[in-house]
Write an enzyme that holds these catalytic residues in place. Structure first.
Site, PDB file in Angstrom:
ATOM      1  N   ARG A  47     -48.980   7.227 -15.750  1.00 25.40           N
ATOM      2  CA  ARG A  47     -49.514   6.055 -16.450  1.00 25.40           C
ATOM      3  C   ARG A  47     -49.973   4.988 -15.473  1.00 25.40           C
ATOM      4  O   ARG A  47     -50.949   4.266 -15.719  1.00 25.40           O
ATOM      5  CB  ARG A  47     -48.432   5.499 -17.379  1.00 25.40           C
ATOM      6  CG  ARG A  47     -48.876   4.344 -18.265  1.00 25.40           C
ATOM      7  CD  ARG A  47     -47.854   4.086 -19.351  1.00 25.40           C
ATOM      8  NE  ARG A  47     -48.267   2.983 -20.200  1.00 25.40           N
ATOM      9  CZ  ARG A  47     -47.614   1.828 -20.286  1.00 25.40           C
ATOM     10  NH1 ARG A  47     -46.519   1.630 -19.559  1.00 25.40           N
ATOM     11  NH2 ARG A  47     -48.039   0.879 -21.097  1.00 25.40           N
ATOM     12  N   HIS A  52     -53.486   2.696 -15.397  1.00 18.42           N
ATOM     13  CA  HIS A  52     -53.497   1.232 -15.402  1.00 18.42           C
ATOM     14  C   HIS A  52     -54.092   0.672 -14.113  1.00 18.42           C
ATOM     15  O   HIS A  52     -54.508  -0.484 -14.085  1.00 18.42           O
ATOM     16  CB  HIS A  52     -52.087   0.697 -15.636  1.00 18.42           C
ATOM     17  CG  HIS A  52     -51.673   0.770 -17.070  1.00 18.42           C
ATOM     18  ND1 HIS A  52     -51.250  -0.324 -17.793  1.00 18.42           N
ATOM     19  CD2 HIS A  52     -51.627   1.818 -17.933  1.00 18.42           C
ATOM     20  CE1 HIS A  52     -50.962   0.037 -19.036  1.00 18.42           C
ATOM     21  NE2 HIS A  52     -51.169   1.332 -19.139  1.00 18.42           N
ATOM     22  N   ASN A  55     -49.189  -4.770 -19.284  1.00 14.21           N
ATOM     23  CA  ASN A  55     -48.336  -4.256 -18.210  1.00 14.21           C
ATOM     24  C   ASN A  55     -46.924  -4.839 -18.196  1.00 14.21           C
ATOM     25  O   ASN A  55     -45.983  -4.175 -17.758  1.00 14.21           O
ATOM     26  CB  ASN A  55     -48.983  -4.549 -16.844  1.00 14.21           C
ATOM     27  CG  ASN A  55     -50.244  -3.739 -16.622  1.00 14.21           C
ATOM     28  OD1 ASN A  55     -50.430  -2.673 -17.208  1.00 14.21           O
ATOM     29  ND2 ASN A  55     -51.119  -4.245 -15.763  1.00 14.21           N
ATOM     30  N   HIS A 110     -50.119  11.605 -22.969  1.00 12.92           N
ATOM     31  CA  HIS A 110     -48.984  11.214 -23.790  1.00 12.92           C
ATOM     32  C   HIS A 110     -48.144  12.410 -24.226  1.00 12.92           C
ATOM     33  O   HIS A 110     -47.225  12.253 -25.042  1.00 12.92           O
ATOM     34  CB  HIS A 110     -49.457  10.428 -25.020  1.00 12.92           C
ATOM     35  CG  HIS A 110     -49.905   9.038 -24.701  1.00 12.92           C
ATOM     36  ND1 HIS A 110     -50.431   8.169 -25.635  1.00 12.92           N
ATOM     37  CD2 HIS A 110     -49.902   8.356 -23.525  1.00 12.92           C
ATOM     38  CE1 HIS A 110     -50.737   7.022 -25.052  1.00 12.92           C
ATOM     39  NE2 HIS A 110     -50.436   7.110 -23.776  1.00 12.92           N
TER      40      HIS A 110
END
Length: 405
Positions: free
Chosen positions: A137, A141, A169, A268
């Site tokens: 992840r 980001h 975040n 995911h």
């Protein structure tokens, strides 16, 4: 140098004359003596020279002198700016400007880079399985905010407002300590060589593979940002309650299409989510105090036991209840069954986009196809606007730009 055409001069004597005159022109033109004076001084078979021949000799000499001028010009420029480049942008051996990213970027400077990364990952994942998804992840980001440049790793400091405090975040992204450990190991073996941006990318790939997912040839050679972009983090990172229309827009900003959206959402298949990220679906999906009707009922009840209407925001549950630690295609099977955890997951199936729904079905039925598309899409995402060559820097500490150390 292209030779003169002597076929029109007619005689062997004329041919010899052309060769001599060519030499005369090349030598004497460099001394600023014109062609006609050269012919007059040499008095060489003057009667054999046609108007056509003289014109061609003139053209040949011009090309020759032009080539010399250009060569001297580039030589002079190179010498004039060589010192400037070296002093203004000191870069260690093997880290000069590159044409682009390459899986072999560290082949000569740090060939054991991936081995070092994986060795640290194995220990970290053995200690906490969830960390694999957290590191994967972290790549997203980072890349969705001004490209994959490790800006997400920077802490607050003078002149830097950390992206870690951006709304998507804060109290959410994690794994920084593992990145620190990997970077320290890399610095010990290959000082000032492997960037923090590439460290994130290597950690993401390693986490995927160690979780049972696909391996891919990872293009390397990114350099690190010298600042963070908090405003862009708030703007560019998709929220968990995003509609399908908004998701397409978020991914489109990164040059990613619908295939990339559906394939990369498959990340995911591992990891956990906090209650606060899906609570709206359980109790107030459309601000009417009712749950999301697309939630499978038994799944809804199970989630409600973990995530009460009030409180419990930091309680966590798997994004993929079928095989939480395994990178596979069960994520898509769950979506088809109405068991996608986040709204941004479930809308891939319920968002009324035939192309996207078809991709969900295809990946649910064919794990190999999912893996193939996932690899293509994550490479595509990682190649967007990297810092290369003299841009950015190679941070020694991923949390600080070098001048702050």
């Amino acid at each position: 140098m292209k030779e003169l055409d002597t076929s029109r001069s007619g005689t062997p004597e004329a041919h010899t004359c052309f060769l001599i005159l060519q030499q005369v022109v090349w030598m004497e033109s460099c001394s600023s003596i014109t062609l006609l004076l050269s012919i007059k001084r040499k008095q060489i078979c003057k009667s054999q020279i046609t108007k056509y021949s003289i014109a061609e000799l003139m053209e040949s000499s011009k090309r020759f002198l032009g080539a010399i001028f250009i060569s001297f010009f580039y030589l002079a420029v190179s010498l004039a700016f060589a010192d400037h480049h070296e002093s203004a942008h000191p870069i260690p051996i093997g880290q000069g400007p590159k044409l682009g990213l390459s899986p072999d970027f560290y082949k000569s400077t740090c060939p054991q880079a991936d081995e070092i990364v994986v060795s640290v990952l194995k220990k970290a994942i053995a200690k906490e399985q969830r960390i694999a998804a957290s590191l994967l992840r972290l790549l997203f980001h980072d890349c969705f905010v001004q490209g994959c440049d490790a800006s997400v790793l920077l802490d607050d400091s003078e002149g830097v407002v950390s992206e870690k405090n951006a709304l998507p975040n804060k109290n959410s992204i994690r794994g920084f300590e593992v990145i620190d450990e990997i970077k320290a190991a890399l610095e010990e073996t290959c000082p000032h060589t492997v960037s923090c941006a590439d460290t994130i990318a290597l950690a993401a790939r390693g986490s995927t593979v160690l979780s049972g997912g696909p391996y891919w040839e990872l293009p390397l050679g990114r350099r690190d940002s010298k600042t963070a972009y908090m405003k862009l983090a708030n703007k560019n990172l998709p929220p968990p309650n995003a509609t399908l229309h908004r998701l397409i827009k978020f991914f489109g900003r990164q040059g990613l299409d619908k295939v990339d959206l559906v394939a990369l959402s498959g990340s995911h298949t591992i990891g956990m989510a906090r209650c606060v990220s899906f609570k709206q679906r359980l109790y107030n999906q459309h601000r009417d105090n009712k749950p999301d009707v697309t939630l499978e009922k038994r799944f809804h009840y199970k989630l409600a036991s973990v995530c009460p209407r009030t409180g419990g925001d930091n309680n966590i549950t798997p994004l993929d209840i079928a095989s939480p630690p395994k990178f596979d295609n069960s994520y898509y099977k769950l979506i088809v069954e109405g068991k996608g955890l986040l709204n941004s997951d479930q809308v891939l199936w319920t968002g009324k986009d035939p192309e996207i729904a078809h991709l969900v079905t295809s990946y649910a039925e064919n794990e190999s196809l999912f893996f193939e598309h996932y690899v293509n899409s994550i490479i595509k995402m990682g190649n967007r606007n990297p810092l290369l060559g003299y841009d950015g820097e190679i941070r020694k500490n991923c949390r600080r730009v070098n001048h702050v150390l």
